[in-house]
Design an enzyme around this catalytic site. Structure first.
Site, PDB file in Angstrom:
ATOM      1  N   ASP A 288       0.906  -1.117   0.040  1.00  0.00           N
ATOM      2  CA  ASP A 288      -0.046  -0.059  -0.103  1.00  0.00           C
ATOM      3  C   ASP A 288       0.807   1.267  -0.165  1.00  0.00           C
ATOM      4  O   ASP A 288       0.218   2.299  -0.032  1.00  0.00           O
ATOM      5  CB  ASP A 288      -0.922   0.014   1.075  1.00  0.00           C
ATOM      6  CG  ASP A 288      -0.178   0.025   2.497  1.00  0.00           C
ATOM      7  OD1 ASP A 288       1.165  -0.141   2.595  1.00  0.00           O
ATOM      8  OD2 ASP A 288      -1.018   0.079   3.490  1.00  0.00           O
ATOM      9  N   HIS A 289       2.234   1.150   0.307  1.00  0.00           N
ATOM     10  CA  HIS A 289       3.082   2.206   0.226  1.00  0.00           C
ATOM     11  C   HIS A 289       3.690   2.552  -1.048  1.00  0.00           C
ATOM     12  O   HIS A 289       3.726   3.816  -1.580  1.00  0.00           O
ATOM     13  CB  HIS A 289       3.948   2.364   1.400  1.00  0.00           C
ATOM     14  CG  HIS A 289       3.554   2.522   2.925  1.00  0.00           C
ATOM     15  ND1 HIS A 289       2.477   1.994   3.411  1.00  0.00           N
ATOM     16  CD2 HIS A 289       4.020   3.303   3.650  1.00  0.00           C
ATOM     17  CE1 HIS A 289       2.418   2.511   4.613  1.00  0.00           C
ATOM     18  NE2 HIS A 289       3.339   3.518   4.754  1.00  0.00           N
TER      19      HIS A 289
ATOM     20  N   ASP B  99       4.272  -0.660  11.266  1.00  0.00           N
ATOM     21  CA  ASP B  99       3.872   0.720  10.839  1.00  0.00           C
ATOM     22  C   ASP B  99       3.300   1.512  12.198  1.00  0.00           C
ATOM     23  O   ASP B  99       2.569   0.730  12.814  1.00  0.00           O
ATOM     24  CB  ASP B  99       2.856   0.571   9.839  1.00  0.00           C
ATOM     25  CG  ASP B  99       2.425   1.871   9.164  1.00  0.00           C
ATOM     26  OD1 ASP B  99       2.704   2.137   8.045  1.00  0.00           O
ATOM     27  OD2 ASP B  99       1.573   2.734   9.734  1.00  0.00           O
TER      28      ASP B  99
ATOM     29  N   ARG C 139       0.645  13.396   9.612  1.00  0.00           N
ATOM     30  CA  ARG C 139       1.897  14.056   9.693  1.00  0.00           C
ATOM     31  C   ARG C 139       2.020  15.221   8.769  1.00  0.00           C
ATOM     32  O   ARG C 139       1.674  14.875   7.481  1.00  0.00           O
ATOM     33  CB  ARG C 139       2.879  13.184   9.775  1.00  0.00           C
ATOM     34  CG  ARG C 139       2.636  12.191  10.771  1.00  0.00           C
ATOM     35  CD  ARG C 139       4.012  11.127  10.784  1.00  0.00           C
ATOM     36  NE  ARG C 139       3.624  10.200  11.765  1.00  0.00           N
ATOM     37  CZ  ARG C 139       3.796   8.905  12.036  1.00  0.00           C
ATOM     38  NH1 ARG C 139       4.398   8.412  11.014  1.00  0.00           N
ATOM     39  NH2 ARG C 139       3.656   8.426  13.278  1.00  0.00           N
TER      40      ARG C 139
ATOM     41  N   SER D  56       7.259   8.134  12.266  1.00  0.00           N
ATOM     42  CA  SER D  56       7.111   6.435  11.617  1.00  0.00           C
ATOM     43  C   SER D  56       7.932   5.482  12.470  1.00  0.00           C
ATOM     44  O   SER D  56       8.903   5.706  13.027  1.00  0.00           O
ATOM     45  CB  SER D  56       7.682   6.565  10.167  1.00  0.00           C
ATOM     46  OG  SER D  56       7.846   5.194   9.833  1.00  0.00           O
TER      47      SER D  56
ATOM     48  N   ARG E 226       9.585   3.151  10.966  1.00  0.00           N
ATOM     49  CA  ARG E 226      10.443   2.539   9.881  1.00  0.00           C
ATOM     50  C   ARG E 226      11.695   2.469  10.495  1.00  0.00           C
ATOM     51  O   ARG E 226      12.601   3.155  11.045  1.00  0.00           O
ATOM     52  CB  ARG E 226      10.354   3.454   8.437  1.00  0.00           C
ATOM     53  CG  ARG E 226      11.305   4.856   8.834  1.00  0.00           C
ATOM     54  CD  ARG E 226      11.299   5.607   7.536  1.00  0.00           C
ATOM     55  NE  ARG E 226      10.081   5.810   7.069  1.00  0.00           N
ATOM     56  CZ  ARG E 226       9.579   7.215   6.842  1.00  0.00           C
ATOM     57  NH1 ARG E 226      10.589   8.183   7.140  1.00  0.00           N
ATOM     58  NH2 ARG E 226       8.271   7.512   6.426  1.00  0.00           N
TER      59      ARG E 226
END
Length: 678
Positions: free
Chosen positions: A75-76, A130, A390, A567, A569
């Protein structure tokens, strides 16, 4: 003893044997801050973090995931400008087939929206790679964002470790007025609590006002709890939850869940929904909140509605009600990204999609897209109103853009007027698609969208691929494109370190600052040597070159408050690790980033005296001489600083739990797990 809902779910999932040094007494509140371990029922990954997660899962050596449900979402990185992104999608699909995961194909929608519709279950635990995984709290889950390596361990059956959070109660009364959305609720919480106010806490919503909110509205609120720095947020599971799950064809998983009468919260925040006004988070922080009324009349050049925060049928319905019969104002470009294929199908059937198209909205892909700088970037010095979560500087893809976070209602009003506008001032029928009509739409009691239409859309599995059985999975070949490289090994433990300070950063450094997202960077997410070249690029364009001159042999980074916000990540830890960062010393850390640093063998230290931050400069040399002792005993770190102003000694707080110290001593979480650590 009376327990909060968060405490009840956490206690039901405790794995005491994974925390032998912590004492638990069943039915009583757990002491705040102690190390706990919980069983994880479900996991999710998305493709920006998933490739690295599964590369790490492969190294653990477990033939099949051990969770109840694990889902790999794409989805990213759906923007395919070359081979890299699609190669990674093929890798992810083959991994899902090999190891027993569900696979959500590109175009099926945003992980959090799809998971809410198809897999979320009240009372369960969900761990996702996520930071907005807490969206699941809208359906009564304890849903927590984490680094990919933590998720890989959970898929292998390992417990998830965390400090027992405080539980902050948010008491809601009243109901939202016309033109005010669920986004305004969480913006009000952010206005009061700030982006670091929720560190080490769960926000639990209760009170009579909860009944007036649908599950998608609740999910908007829990989603942006991540911006508070919170561990997660949670709503009770009640009649509205049942209505949503019934509409999704999953009434069988519903159960009623709520806090015990008399439950005690560590703090209570009271919000009367009926008094809320439209709000906006101003550039460049989610907590820079101001009333829309104070911005009224300010020209707008772009409106973007979507992201995992505000892309449900509720949101699209609210926008359609406002723009119906109107057109996007001249000078404004407007786009809308439905959160899932299911939402898109339902919006089309209900006539919502047609209203949006006739108004002049560009219909974008059901994906994260603009939220992570993947397309639809604002114009130079543009004013972009986004329903996202964000608005860090440059995240949109345009460095000098001014991004405001607003509700779908406020965004829609600006789209048709061309300026900041309070939606309640416009002439529109609030009951057309919104208010009680939202529940009507989802429950199927409406001529535009009957029950069979909803169930048909919600149960369309064409873009979901179910797990293979073990026999079929054994024959699957993992597909690896040329851009996919092995995850670099974490550094071996050291008894002492002498490190040059290569960077001194300020407060609220985000993971976007450490490792940017966007079209240029994210295609390298499965190639650490390449993506590492972008490390700290937004703060210091020379950082990589300076690290290269050291031969990546070791360095330190200094930071201020709330270091690593944003995030989840883990590339924001992997990139620095690859470049030789061995210690990060700051005033305070964001939870997920601190865990990611530990997972990759980087020592996170906080200043014992915040004033010591001002006594260190970039270019100084740090000697941490008692690492072995500190990791073995929990004693604080002794740091000698040598620079132009001479030599001084400062103390570094060692707040690490024993397991975290053991992980650092093992050389990172992967090595710790392989050695049998829990």
């Amino acid at each position: 003893m009376a327990l909060t809902l968060a405490e009840k779910i956490i206690q039901a999932h405790l794995v005491p044997q994974a925390c032998p040094d912590t004492h638990f007494t069943g039915g009583n509140p757990i002491e705040r801050g102690v190390d706990i371990a919980i069983r994880i029922d479900q996991t999710l990954t998305q493709d920006a973090t998933g490739t690295m997660t599964y590369l790490q899962f492969e190294t653990i050596g477990i033939p099949r995931v051990k969770t109840d449900v694990s889902v790999s979402y794409v989805d990213h990185n759906t923007l395919q400008t070359d081979f890299r992104n699609m190669d990674d999608h093929r890798y992810l699909q083959s991994i899902a087939a090999k190891y027993g995961l569900w696979f959500s194909r590109a175009g099926n929608g945003i992980c959090h929206q799809v998971h809410l519709e198809r897999f979320g279950e009240p009372g369960k635990t969900l761990l996702g790679s996520d930071s907005h995984t807490p969206t699941g709290g809208g359906i009564g889950m304890i849903a927590i964002g984490a680094g990919g390596l933590d998720v890989a361990v959970a898929m292998g059956g390992g417990a998830f470790h965390l400090a027992m959070p405080k539980v902050y109660g948010v008491k809601l009364t009243g109901s939202l007025r016309k033109g005010v959305g669920a986004k305004d609720v969480i913006l009000e919480v952010l206005r009061r609590e700030t982006v670091k106010g929720g560190v080490g806490a769960v926000y639990e919503y209760f009170g009579s006002g909860v009944e007036s909110l649908t599950v998608p509205q609740r999910a908007t609120i829990t989603n942006m709890g991540a911006e508070l720095g919170a561990t997660c947020s949670v709503f009770p599971s009640d009649g509205a939850t049942k209505a949503f799950l019934t509409a999704m064809g999953r009434a069988d998983v519903w159960k009623e869940l709520k806090a015990d009468e008399g439950a005690v919260y560590d703090k209570i925040i009271e919000i009367d929904l009926s008094t809320l006004q439209p709000l906006a988070a101003q550039p460049h922080s989610p907590d820079a909140v101001a009333p829309v009324a104070s911005l009224a009349g300010k020209p707008v050049t772009q409106v973007c509605i979507g992201s995992c925060t505000n892309s449900s049928l509720d949101d699209l319905a609210a926008v359609a009600a406002i723009v119906r019969g109107k057109h996007i104002a001249p000078g404004v470009e407007a786009g809308i990204a439905p959160g899932s294929r299911t939402t898109l199908l339902m919006a089309e059937k209900a006539g919502i999609l047609g209203d949006l198209i006739r108004a002049g909205f560009r219909i974008l892909e059901s994906a994260c897209g603009p939220c992570i700088g993947m397309g639809f970037a604002p114009n130079t010095e543009g004013v972009s109103l986004r329903t996202f979560n964000r608005n860090f500087k440059g995240r949109s893809g345009t460095t000098d853009a001014n991004v405001y976070l607003v509700s779908p209602e406020t965004a829609a009003a600006a789209a048709v007027t061309g300026v900041f506008t309070d939606a309640s001032k416009l002439d529109y029928d609030d009951a057309t698609y919104t208010g009680t009509g939202r529940i009507t739409l989802l429950s199927g009691k409406d001529d535009r969208l009957n029950a069979s239409d909803v169930i048909r859309a919600a149960s369309d599995d064409g873009m979901l691929i179910a797990p293979l059985d073990e026999k079929a999975a054994a024959a699957v070949e993992i597909l690896r494109g040329p851009n996919i490289k092995p995850c670099p090994a974490s550094p071996a433990p050291a008894q002492s370190l002498t490190l040059p300070v290569l960077l001194k950063a300020g407060d609220n450094v985000s993971t976007d600052d450490i490792m940017p997202a966007g079209t240029k960077v994210l295609p390298f997410r499965s190639n650490i040597p390449e993506i590492a070249k972008f490390t700290f690029e937004r703060i210091d364009t020379e950082f990589y070159k300076r690290a290269e001159r050291t031969g990546f042999s070791g360095c330190a980074v200094i930071g201020g408050e709330n270091y690593g916000q944003g995030s989840s990540r883990e590339h924001a830890a992997l990139g620095p690790m690859y470049l030789g960062v061995r210690a990060v010393i700051v005033k305070s850390f964001a939870r997920i980033h601190q865990a990611n640093l530990i997972n990759y063998g980087i020592i996170p230290i906080t200043f014992a005296d915040a004033a010591d931050y001002d006594r260190i400069e970039s270019g100084d040399t740090l000697e941490i001489g008692n690492i072995g002792e500190a990791l073995a005993t929990g004693k604080d770190f002794k740091i000698t600083v040598t620079g132009k102003s001479g030599t001084k000694t400062i103390a570094g707080v060692n707040s690490l739990a024993k397991r975290s110290r053991d992980i650092l001593n093992a050389g990172g979480l992967a090595a710790y797990t392989r050695s049998g650590g829990q």
